[in-house]
Design an enzyme around this catalytic site. Sequence first.
Site, mmCIF file in Angstrom:
data_model
loop_
_atom_site.group_PDB
_atom_site.id
_atom_site.type_symbol
_atom_site.label_atom_id
_atom_site.label_comp_id
_atom_site.label_asym_id
_atom_site.label_seq_id
_atom_site.Cartn_x
_atom_site.Cartn_y
_atom_site.Cartn_z
ATOM 1 C CG ASP A 1 -0.309 -0.327 2.528
ATOM 2 O OD1 ASP A 1 0.928 -0.497 2.573
ATOM 3 O OD2 ASP A 1 -1.033 -0.413 3.538
ATOM 4 C CG ASP B 1 6.635 5.750 6.331
ATOM 5 O OD1 ASP B 1 7.251 6.781 6.030
ATOM 6 O OD2 ASP B 1 6.120 5.590 7.457
ATOM 7 C CG PHE C 1 -0.942 7.660 9.889
ATOM 8 C CD1 PHE C 1 0.123 6.773 9.941
ATOM 9 C CD2 PHE C 1 -2.234 7.162 9.993
ATOM 10 C CE1 PHE C 1 -0.095 5.409 10.090
ATOM 11 C CE2 PHE C 1 -2.456 5.802 10.150
ATOM 12 C CZ PHE C 1 -1.382 4.920 10.204
ATOM 13 C CB VAL C 2 -2.924 8.534 4.266
ATOM 14 C CG1 VAL C 2 -2.537 9.972 3.966
ATOM 15 C CG2 VAL C 2 -1.832 7.572 3.796
ATOM 16 C CG ASP D 1 -4.257 -0.459 9.404
ATOM 17 O OD1 ASP D 1 -3.304 -0.487 8.603
ATOM 18 O OD2 ASP D 1 -4.130 -0.719 10.611
ATOM 19 N NE ARG E 1 -6.719 -3.438 7.370
ATOM 20 C CZ ARG E 1 -5.414 -3.250 7.490
ATOM 21 N NH1 ARG E 1 -4.764 -2.578 6.565
ATOM 22 N NH2 ARG E 1 -4.761 -3.727 8.524
HETATM 23 P P1 IMP Z 1 7.545 1.055 5.960
HETATM 24 O O1 IMP Z 1 7.872 -0.342 6.409
HETATM 25 O O2 IMP Z 1 7.916 2.099 6.977
HETATM 26 O O3 IMP Z 1 8.002 1.396 4.566
HETATM 27 O O4 IMP Z 1 5.987 1.189 5.950
HETATM 28 C C1 IMP Z 1 5.196 0.393 5.216
HETATM 29 C C2 IMP Z 1 4.051 -0.111 6.033
HETATM 30 O O5 IMP Z 1 3.724 0.752 7.137
HETATM 31 C C3 IMP Z 1 2.858 -0.146 5.144
HETATM 32 O O6 IMP Z 1 2.678 -1.457 4.637
HETATM 33 C C4 IMP Z 1 1.745 0.280 6.057
HETATM 34 O O7 IMP Z 1 1.168 -0.875 6.624
HETATM 35 C C5 IMP Z 1 2.368 1.072 7.169
HETATM 36 N N1 IMP Z 1 2.207 2.526 6.991
HETATM 37 C C6 IMP Z 1 3.186 3.448 6.768
HETATM 38 N N2 IMP Z 1 2.664 4.682 6.642
HETATM 39 C C7 IMP Z 1 1.329 4.556 6.793
HETATM 40 C C8 IMP Z 1 0.225 5.502 6.763
HETATM 41 O O8 IMP Z 1 0.355 6.729 6.556
HETATM 42 N N3 IMP Z 1 -1.000 4.966 6.971
HETATM 43 C C9 IMP Z 1 -1.229 3.648 7.191
HETATM 44 N N4 IMP Z 1 -0.236 2.739 7.209
HETATM 45 C C10 IMP Z 1 1.033 3.183 7.023
HETATM 46 MG MG MG Z 2 0.966 -2.726 5.625
#
Ligand code: IMP
Ligand code: MG
Length: 185
Positions: free
Chosen positions: A101, A104, A153-154, A160, A166
């Site tokens: 999705d 980050d 944060f979205v 979610d 969701r």
């Molecule tokens: P990363 O591991 O930090 O790259 O983040 C990826 C995961 O963190 C995604 O699969 C999401 O589940 C969650 N995530 C990161 N930012 C957001 C947000 O703004 N809203 C909801 N879920 C997020």
């Molecule tokens: Mg995720």
Amino acid sequence: MEADIDRVLISRERLAERVREMAGQIARSYPDLDAGLSLVPILSGSVIFLADLIRHLPMKMKIGLITVSSYSGATTTSKGAKLLQDLNVDVTGRDVLVLDDILDTGNTLRLVTAKLAERKPRSIKTAVLLRKTAKAPDDVVADFVGFDIEDVFVVGYGLDYNDHYRNLPHIAVLKPEIYAAEVRS
Ligand code: IMP
Ligand code: MG
């Protein structure tokens, strides 16, 4: 649920249009439609993206599921991403496209692509609906990106907050008091 929303960042119409465009880009990068693609959506956030995307994809495909949870404060090699359920299909020798999705910190995609590489697929590419450019790390690069967004944060369209929201049809920013209430409780 809609009452908890501060603002809509990406409407359902823009999502639909962009996901269709992404499917076109993806299809062009796998020209052999009969070779077979293995799609690996990272659960649960990518389920709606998956459902909308694959209905625009013309190639033969299989879907394998993998579940990852992100958690904070971890100091393991996976840095904040934990494999909850490993892939349930064989991807050896196959072209793999991982779907998530949002990109980050990159911890989730880094973990998943490393896990998949152990299974010796023919290729691994990644597609994310959203990317937070503020934090996007240099070592985790998505091959296909839907939208670059600011560092907020979205929720919605699969994303979610505490497993809620969701099912919102758009990508939205929650009201600050929703988080504040959570911190208090
Ligand atoms: P990363 O591991 O930090 O790259 O983040 C990826 C995961 O963190 C995604 O699969 C999401 O589940 C969650 N995530 C990161 N930012 C957001 C947000 O703004 N809203 C909801 N879920 C997020
Ligand atoms: Mg995720």
